[in-house]
Design a protein around this motif. Structure first.
Motif, PDB file in Angstrom:
ATOM      1  N   TRP A 199       1.018  -1.183   0.032  1.00 21.69           N
ATOM      2  CA  TRP A 199       0.051   0.027  -0.013  1.00 21.69           C
ATOM      3  C   TRP A 199       0.973   1.103  -0.027  1.00 21.69           C
ATOM      4  N   THR A 200       0.756   1.837  -1.067  1.00 22.84           N
ATOM      5  CA  THR A 200       2.011   3.031  -1.349  1.00 22.84           C
ATOM      6  C   THR A 200       1.294   4.483  -1.125  1.00 22.84           C
ATOM      7  N   SER A 201       1.260   4.820   0.050  1.00 20.30           N
ATOM      8  CA  SER A 201       0.777   6.160   0.377  1.00 20.30           C
ATOM      9  C   SER A 201       1.968   7.136   0.402  1.00 20.30           C
ATOM     10  N   MET A 202       1.905   8.184  -0.285  1.00 23.34           N
ATOM     11  CA  MET A 202       2.984   9.351  -0.391  1.00 23.34           C
ATOM     12  C   MET A 202       2.331  10.816  -0.278  1.00 23.34           C
ATOM     13  N   PRO A 203       1.717  11.091   0.745  1.00 29.27           N
ATOM     14  CA  PRO A 203       1.004  12.399   0.831  1.00 29.27           C
ATOM     15  C   PRO A 203       2.361  13.487   0.960  1.00 29.27           C
ATOM     16  N   ASP A 204       2.021  14.396   0.072  1.00 26.90           N
ATOM     17  CA  ASP A 204       2.992  15.617  -0.297  1.00 26.90           C
ATOM     18  C   ASP A 204       4.650  14.983  -0.129  1.00 26.90           C
ATOM     19  N   GLU A 205       4.747  13.699  -0.762  1.00 23.45           N
ATOM     20  CA  GLU A 205       6.033  13.226  -0.825  1.00 23.45           C
ATOM     21  C   GLU A 205       6.556  12.475   0.329  1.00 23.45           C
ATOM     22  N   GLN A 206       5.824  12.183   1.349  1.00 18.97           N
ATOM     23  CA  GLN A 206       6.228  11.873   2.547  1.00 18.97           C
ATOM     24  C   GLN A 206       5.855  10.266   2.781  1.00 18.97           C
ATOM     25  N   ASN A 207       6.669   9.382   2.805  1.00 17.38           N
ATOM     26  CA  ASN A 207       6.549   7.769   2.915  1.00 17.38           C
ATOM     27  C   ASN A 207       5.574   7.379   3.948  1.00 17.38           C
ATOM     28  N   LEU A 208       4.491   6.913   3.686  1.00 19.38           N
ATOM     29  CA  LEU A 208       3.953   6.109   4.645  1.00 19.38           C
ATOM     30  C   LEU A 208       3.377   4.488   4.195  1.00 19.38           C
ATOM     31  N   HIS A 209       4.436   4.232   3.442  1.00 15.27           N
ATOM     32  CA  HIS A 209       4.108   2.833   2.714  1.00 15.27           C
ATOM     33  C   HIS A 209       3.942   1.823   3.830  1.00 15.27           C
ATOM     34  N   ARG A 210       3.164   0.800   3.366  1.00  8.87           N
ATOM     35  CA  ARG A 210       2.892  -0.369   4.305  1.00  8.87           C
ATOM     36  C   ARG A 210       2.846  -1.760   3.318  1.00  8.87           C
ATOM     37  N   ASN A 211       3.650  -2.800   3.879  1.00 11.70           N
ATOM     38  CA  ASN A 211       3.409  -4.091   3.181  1.00 11.70           C
ATOM     39  C   ASN A 211       2.057  -4.785   3.818  1.00 11.70           C
ATOM     40  N   VAL A 212       1.205  -5.143   3.107  1.00 15.01           N
ATOM     41  CA  VAL A 212      -0.102  -5.855   3.656  1.00 15.01           C
ATOM     42  C   VAL A 212       0.582  -7.624   3.351  1.00 15.01           C
ATOM     43  N   ILE A 213       0.251  -8.378   4.526  1.00 16.19           N
ATOM     44  CA  ILE A 213       0.584  -9.861   4.500  1.00 16.19           C
ATOM     45  C   ILE A 213      -0.539 -10.447   5.120  1.00 16.19           C
ATOM     46  N   TYR A 214      -1.030 -11.376   3.951  1.00 18.95           N
ATOM     47  CA  TYR A 214      -2.156 -12.191   4.460  1.00 18.95           C
ATOM     48  C   TYR A 214      -1.804 -13.566   5.063  1.00 18.95           C
ATOM     49  N   ARG A 215      -2.511 -13.944   6.048  1.00 17.42           N
ATOM     50  CA  ARG A 215      -2.199 -15.370   6.739  1.00 17.42           C
ATOM     51  C   ARG A 215      -2.399 -16.325   6.149  1.00 17.42           C
ATOM     52  N   GLY A 216      -3.398 -16.655   5.142  1.00 16.34           N
ATOM     53  CA  GLY A 216      -3.584 -17.638   4.517  1.00 16.34           C
ATOM     54  C   GLY A 216      -4.334 -17.292   2.939  1.00 16.34           C
ATOM     55  N   THR A 217      -5.097 -18.250   2.399  1.00 19.07           N
ATOM     56  CA  THR A 217      -5.666 -18.183   1.110  1.00 19.07           C
ATOM     57  C   THR A 217      -6.613 -17.138   1.029  1.00 19.07           C
ATOM     58  N   ALA A 218      -7.420 -17.115   2.069  1.00 21.94           N
ATOM     59  CA  ALA A 218      -8.597 -15.816   2.173  1.00 21.94           C
ATOM     60  C   ALA A 218      -7.919 -14.478   1.963  1.00 21.94           C
ATOM     61  N   VAL A 219      -8.302 -14.084   0.707  1.00 21.01           N
ATOM     62  CA  VAL A 219      -7.936 -12.737   0.350  1.00 21.01           C
ATOM     63  C   VAL A 219      -8.836 -12.065  -0.275  1.00 21.01           C
ATOM     64  N   PRO A 220      -8.813 -10.762  -0.320  1.00 19.52           N
ATOM     65  CA  PRO A 220     -10.006  -9.770  -0.989  1.00 19.52           C
ATOM     66  C   PRO A 220      -9.572 -10.110  -2.465  1.00 19.52           C
ATOM     67  N   GLY A 221     -10.724  -9.557  -3.292  1.00 20.35           N
ATOM     68  CA  GLY A 221     -10.905  -9.581  -4.568  1.00 20.35           C
ATOM     69  C   GLY A 221      -9.864  -8.757  -5.264  1.00 20.35           C
ATOM     70  N   ARG A 222      -9.495  -7.594  -4.697  1.00 22.01           N
ATOM     71  CA  ARG A 222      -8.553  -6.605  -5.015  1.00 22.01           C
ATOM     72  C   ARG A 222      -8.033  -6.189  -3.877  1.00 22.01           C
ATOM     73  N   PRO A 223      -6.669  -5.560  -3.954  1.00 20.95           N
ATOM     74  CA  PRO A 223      -6.090  -4.900  -2.856  1.00 20.95           C
ATOM     75  C   PRO A 223      -6.618  -3.681  -2.500  1.00 20.95           C
ATOM     76  N   PHE A 224      -6.643  -3.156  -1.347  1.00 20.90           N
ATOM     77  CA  PHE A 224      -6.830  -1.703  -0.800  1.00 20.90           C
ATOM     78  C   PHE A 224      -5.705  -0.944  -1.104  1.00 20.90           C
ATOM     79  N   SER A 225      -5.888   0.031  -1.862  1.00 21.53           N
ATOM     80  CA  SER A 225      -4.593   0.830  -2.418  1.00 21.53           C
ATOM     81  C   SER A 225      -4.694   2.252  -1.795  1.00 21.53           C
ATOM     82  N   ALA A 226      -3.495   3.062  -2.019  1.00 18.34           N
ATOM     83  CA  ALA A 226      -3.472   4.334  -1.598  1.00 18.34           C
ATOM     84  C   ALA A 226      -4.252   5.182  -2.832  1.00 18.34           C
TER      85      ALA A 226
END
Length: 433
Positions: A199-226
């Motif tokens: 998840w690549t959030s860059m408000p005013d070029e300030q880094n707030l990135h996060r990596n989202v790691i899923y526990r298993g195979t149950a995952v959403p249909g699409r990633p929640f993005s910035a």
């Protein structure tokens, strides 16, 4: 760097490209006999008292826009082959293989525009990118990449070239590739793969990135993005909703060192006071932080720990922006956050900054760049060869020689009972990292 200077930078690059410049560091002394397959690795036995396992939870492939425009063509399967100890081709044309295989890992391509650069549209921007990538020299590609870094390729232009639903369909296909590769390479006991993204959030070029790691195979249909929201609190609330629906996940902050004080701030994203609700929300979703990677250390800073002789280790404080401005130390480093959390507990009645530490690479070469004596960089056009890293292959101003400040690091280590998704995920939740 002032924007007015940028055309001069591009002009210098293109003028230099008119002559044939060879980078001898591109060519190894001996030709590779072939790409080696991953070695046969014995399974890790179950241990009630824990196993020490090593992995990389931050790797990009050509499904990430910045990797593709840097020349990377490798896909998630290639990344897992490299993590498991096999050899793959670097975008600069040489084989890369680490000295030992990892125990676990995740491909974390950017959710924003995932896979889109591989499906170039027919608008002027798309035609220009296609031309540069297929006919241009490395110097021209670098010039184009720097332009794209500054523009961040607006989503409106991308959507226009792909049609109303085109980008979403392309990204859905890319997300399917990420999930399928993780499924193919997950081998309990020998190697564990996680479905993940950045998840690549860059408000005013300030880094707030996060990596989202899923526990298993149950995952959403699409990633929640910035694109959905650049507010980390919205990401945490979305992960809460997914968890309630059976899709357990955690978020891992990284590169707080270039967040300009926002990663571990003493206020909420909108400037409000941190309260018990905020603290509980963050604690549920972010049990660990990545504090070491190619772009430097986010543990502490000499201004924050003046009595610690090692506080200047691997400091990279130039923000990910064209200006090259320095990031504010307070709120950008993990050790300072631990202290702030204890102070906030007095007012919020709950400490929001109680987390464990990991390292990972943030390599954009579909690889884990951690061998000091065999380092192959983060982004091919910025540090893919020794000549580029030493500043002698490209005529770039100092503020764009960022690869000279990047290094071979880091890895995530966990104490887990078994080499499985369940056991490693639980170890991260427990902060045994």
């Amino acid at each position: 760097m002032k924007p007015a200077r940028f055309p001069l930078v591009v002009a210098a690059l293109l003028l230099t490209a008119c002559g044939k410049i060879e980078d001898p560091s591109l060519y190894p002394a001996a030709a590779e006999p072939g790409l080696a397959a991953p070695p046969v690795k014995p399974a890790v036995a179950f241990s009630e008292t824990r196993n020490l396992l090593w992995g990389d939870l931050h790797i990009h492939t050509s499904l990430s826009y910045d990797a593709f425009t840097n020349g990377v063509r490798a896909l998630p399967d290639d990344a897992y082959t490299h993590m498991k100890g096999g050899a793959i081709m670097h975008a600069a044309g040489y084989a890369i293989q680490n000295s030992r295989p990892l125990d676990f890992g995740a491909v974390t391509d950017h959710a924003e525009f995932m896979g889109v650069a591989r499906e170039i549209g027919d608008d002027p921007e798309g035609r220009r990118l296609r031309e540069v990538l297929t006919t241009g020299s490395r110097l021209k590609m670098t010039a184009y990449f720097l332009q794209q870094t500054l523009k961040m390729s607006s989503s409106d232009k991308r959507r226009e070239s792909f049609g109303a639903d085109g980008m979403e369909k392309v990204s859905a296909t890319a997300w399917d590739m990420v999930k399928a590769a993780a499924a193919r390479h997950n081998d309990p006991g020998k190697f564990t793969s996680f479905v993940a993204y950045e998840w690549t959030s860059m408000p005013d070029e300030q880094n707030l990135h996060r990596n989202v790691i899923y526990r298993g195979t149950a995952v959403p249909g699409r990633p929640f993005s910035a694109e959905d929201s650049d507010n980390p609190e919205d990401l945490w609330r979305e992960l809460d909703r997914q968890r309630a629906a059976g899709m357990d996940a955690l978020a891992i902050p990284h590169n707080g060192n270039v967040s300009n004080g926002l990663m571990y701030a003493d206020s909420s994203f909108d400037g409000g006071a941190i309260d018990k609700t905020y603290a509980a929300l963050r604690l549920r979703n972010e049990p660990i932080s990545e504090i070491l990677q190619i772009k430097g250390s986010s543990e502490t800073h000499p201004a924050l720990s003046p009595d610690d002789e090692f506080s200047g280790h691997e400091i990279v404080e130039t923000m990910l922006s064209a200006s090259g401005a320095k990031s504010k130390p307070e709120g950008s480093y993990a050790r300072h956050a631990l202290r702030s959390g204890l102070e906030l507990q007095k007012t919020a009645t709950l400490n929001p900054y109680r987390f464990g530490f990991i390292g990972s690479t943030d390599s954009h070469n579909a690889s884990t760049s951690v061998d000091e004596n065999n380092y192959h960089g983060k982004l091919p056009m910025l540090d893919g060869t020794a000549g580029i890293r030493n500043g002698i292959s490209y005529l770039l101003p100092d503020e764009f020689k960022r690869g000279m400040r990047w290094n071979a690091q880091g890895l995530a280590a966990v104490w887990a009972k078994a080499n499985t998704r369940e056991a490693i995920f639980k170890a991260m939740q427990r902060r045994e990292t």
